[in-house]
Every structure is written in C-alpha cells, then in structure tokens.
Write an enzyme that holds these catalytic residues in place. Sequence first.
Site, short mmCIF file in Angstrom:
data_model
loop_
_atom_site.label_atom_id
_atom_site.label_comp_id
_atom_site.label_asym_id
_atom_site.label_seq_id
_atom_site.Cartn_x
_atom_site.Cartn_y
_atom_site.Cartn_z
N LYS A 11 -14.84 5.61 14.35
CA LYS A 11 -15.89 6.21 13.52
C LYS A 11 -16.60 5.16 12.66
O LYS A 11 -16.13 4.01 12.55
CB LYS A 11 -15.27 7.33 12.66
CG LYS A 11 -14.74 8.51 13.49
CD LYS A 11 -14.20 9.63 12.59
CE LYS A 11 -13.73 10.84 13.39
NZ LYS A 11 -13.25 11.94 12.50
N TYR A 51 -19.36 18.04 17.88
CA TYR A 51 -18.45 18.78 16.99
C TYR A 51 -18.81 20.27 16.91
O TYR A 51 -18.47 20.93 15.93
CB TYR A 51 -18.45 18.15 15.60
CG TYR A 51 -17.56 16.93 15.48
CD1 TYR A 51 -16.18 17.04 15.69
CD2 TYR A 51 -18.06 15.68 15.14
CE1 TYR A 51 -15.34 15.94 15.56
CE2 TYR A 51 -17.22 14.57 15.01
CZ TYR A 51 -15.86 14.71 15.23
OH TYR A 51 -15.03 13.62 15.10
N ASN A 114 -12.14 9.23 8.32
CA ASN A 114 -10.76 9.03 8.78
C ASN A 114 -10.64 8.18 10.03
O ASN A 114 -9.71 8.34 10.83
CB ASN A 114 -10.03 10.38 8.91
CG ASN A 114 -10.64 11.28 9.96
OD1 ASN A 114 -11.65 10.94 10.57
ND2 ASN A 114 -10.01 12.42 10.18
N HIS A 117 -11.49 9.35 16.13
CA HIS A 117 -11.42 10.67 16.78
C HIS A 117 -10.59 10.52 18.04
O HIS A 117 -10.66 9.49 18.72
CB HIS A 117 -12.82 11.16 17.18
CG HIS A 117 -12.76 12.31 18.15
ND1 HIS A 117 -12.59 13.61 17.73
CD2 HIS A 117 -12.77 12.36 19.51
CE1 HIS A 117 -12.51 14.41 18.80
NE2 HIS A 117 -12.62 13.66 19.89
N GLU A 128 -15.22 16.12 26.58
CA GLU A 128 -15.71 15.09 25.65
C GLU A 128 -16.08 13.80 26.38
O GLU A 128 -17.05 13.13 26.01
CB GLU A 128 -14.64 14.82 24.58
CG GLU A 128 -14.45 15.99 23.64
CD GLU A 128 -13.39 15.75 22.57
OE1 GLU A 128 -13.23 16.63 21.71
OE2 GLU A 128 -12.73 14.69 22.59
P1 GDP Z 1 -8.90 15.67 14.28
O1 GDP Z 1 -8.78 16.23 15.66
O2 GDP Z 1 -7.61 15.12 13.74
O3 GDP Z 1 -10.02 14.66 14.15
O4 GDP Z 1 -9.26 16.88 13.29
P2 GDP Z 1 -10.15 18.21 13.51
O5 GDP Z 1 -10.55 18.35 14.95
O6 GDP Z 1 -9.43 19.33 12.87
O7 GDP Z 1 -11.44 17.94 12.63
C1 GDP Z 1 -12.47 17.06 13.07
C2 GDP Z 1 -12.86 16.15 11.93
O8 GDP Z 1 -13.42 16.94 10.89
C3 GDP Z 1 -11.68 15.42 11.28
O9 GDP Z 1 -11.34 14.20 11.92
C4 GDP Z 1 -12.22 15.15 9.89
O10 GDP Z 1 -13.08 14.01 9.88
C5 GDP Z 1 -13.04 16.39 9.62
N1 GDP Z 1 -12.24 17.39 8.89
C6 GDP Z 1 -11.27 18.20 9.39
N2 GDP Z 1 -10.75 19.00 8.45
C7 GDP Z 1 -11.39 18.68 7.32
C8 GDP Z 1 -11.32 19.18 5.98
O11 GDP Z 1 -10.53 20.06 5.64
N3 GDP Z 1 -12.17 18.61 5.08
C9 GDP Z 1 -13.04 17.63 5.42
N4 GDP Z 1 -13.85 17.13 4.51
N5 GDP Z 1 -13.16 17.14 6.68
C10 GDP Z 1 -12.34 17.66 7.61
MG MG Z 2 -10.01 17.48 16.73
#
Ligand code: GDP
Ligand code: MG
Length: 141
Positions: A11, A51, A114, A117, A128
């Site tokens: 990222k 997303y 973070n 991805h 994807e």
């Molecule tokens: P991943 O698969 O670990 O990347 O997580 P997810 O698919 O649940 O979410 C996609 C991305 O959205 C994450 O990598 C974070 O950058 C963001 N994200 C997810 N949950 C949160 C949250 O509760 N707060 C915020 N600010 N960002 C989030």
């Molecule tokens: Mg995810």
Amino acid sequence: MALERTLSIIKPDAVAKNVIGEIYARFEKAGLKVIAAKQKQLSRAEAEGFYAVHKERPFFKALVEFMISGPVMIQVLQGENAVLKHRELMGATNPKEAAPGTIRADFADSIDANAVHGSDAVGTAAVEIAYFFAATEIHSR
Ligand code: GDP
Ligand code: MG
C-alpha cells in the site's frame, strides 16, 4: 497442500517508506514466488471497485482516499498454501494486534495505513488477480 495464487498489494504507506524490497524478501524466504508485478497509481474508480465489498462500511471513504494517496505495488504470489501463508506473513488487519515479526507489525502505523493487502481466500484471489492482471502478464514458472 495445494499450489495457490494470491494477490498482494504493498500500500502507499509502505511504498513511501521504501520497503518494497524488504517485503519481497519475506515473500521469497517463505517460498512465495512473485509471478506478476506492477507499480500503479490507482484511480478513485479502481480503488472503489477493488474494495467494493466494503462499500457500506464506515471506513470505506477513508480506505479509498488512502489507497489513492500514492502509488501501490501490486503482485501475484504463487506457492503452496499461498493465500494463508501470505496472510500469516501480513499479520492482523490492525497492526496493534499483529504478531511480532509480521509485515504489519514491522511496517504499518495504523489500521488505516496498514502497509499491505492480501486476498482472504482462493476464490477472492482469482477475482482480485483478474482485476489487475491480464493472463499474459502472469508468468507461472
Ligand atoms: P484485511 O483483509 O486484513 O486487509 O482487512 P479487511 O478486508 O477487513 O479490510 C480492508 C482494509 O480496510 C483493511 O486493510 C484496512 O486498511 C481497512 N479497515 C478495515 N477495518 C477497518 C476499521 O475498522 N477502521 C479503519 N479505519 N479501517 C479499516
Ligand atoms: Mg480483506
């Protein structure tokens, strides 16, 4: 064990920190091969489409803004159990909860920024990968 492919994105925060090579080294040491790669400035539409599964979530707008804040490095990784192996290397979504030695523990600053991805299942990985790469851009070996 199954030979799998997964989609990885380094990222904008991690690209800005100049740690593409350090992250690639972790993939390679874990037996994951980079079989396709491109650096790209995502458009808003590309980030929103990627997303789309999260579009009703409260963090969606912030996530899209972050993903277009600078270039990303996108790659296809191939290896045994690649999807889970890659998720283990990444660590938990919230870097505060990520295990020591994981990419997010070492390079991520917050749940918004973070670092990486990774696809969460073989099926979503296929979708994807096709979102960013034509078949001719993937070099299985
Ligand atoms: P991943 O698969 O670990 O990347 O997580 P997810 O698919 O649940 O979410 C996609 C991305 O959205 C994450 O990598 C974070 O950058 C963001 N994200 C997810 N949950 C949160 C949250 O509760 N707060 C915020 N600010 N960002 C989030
Ligand atoms: Mg995810």
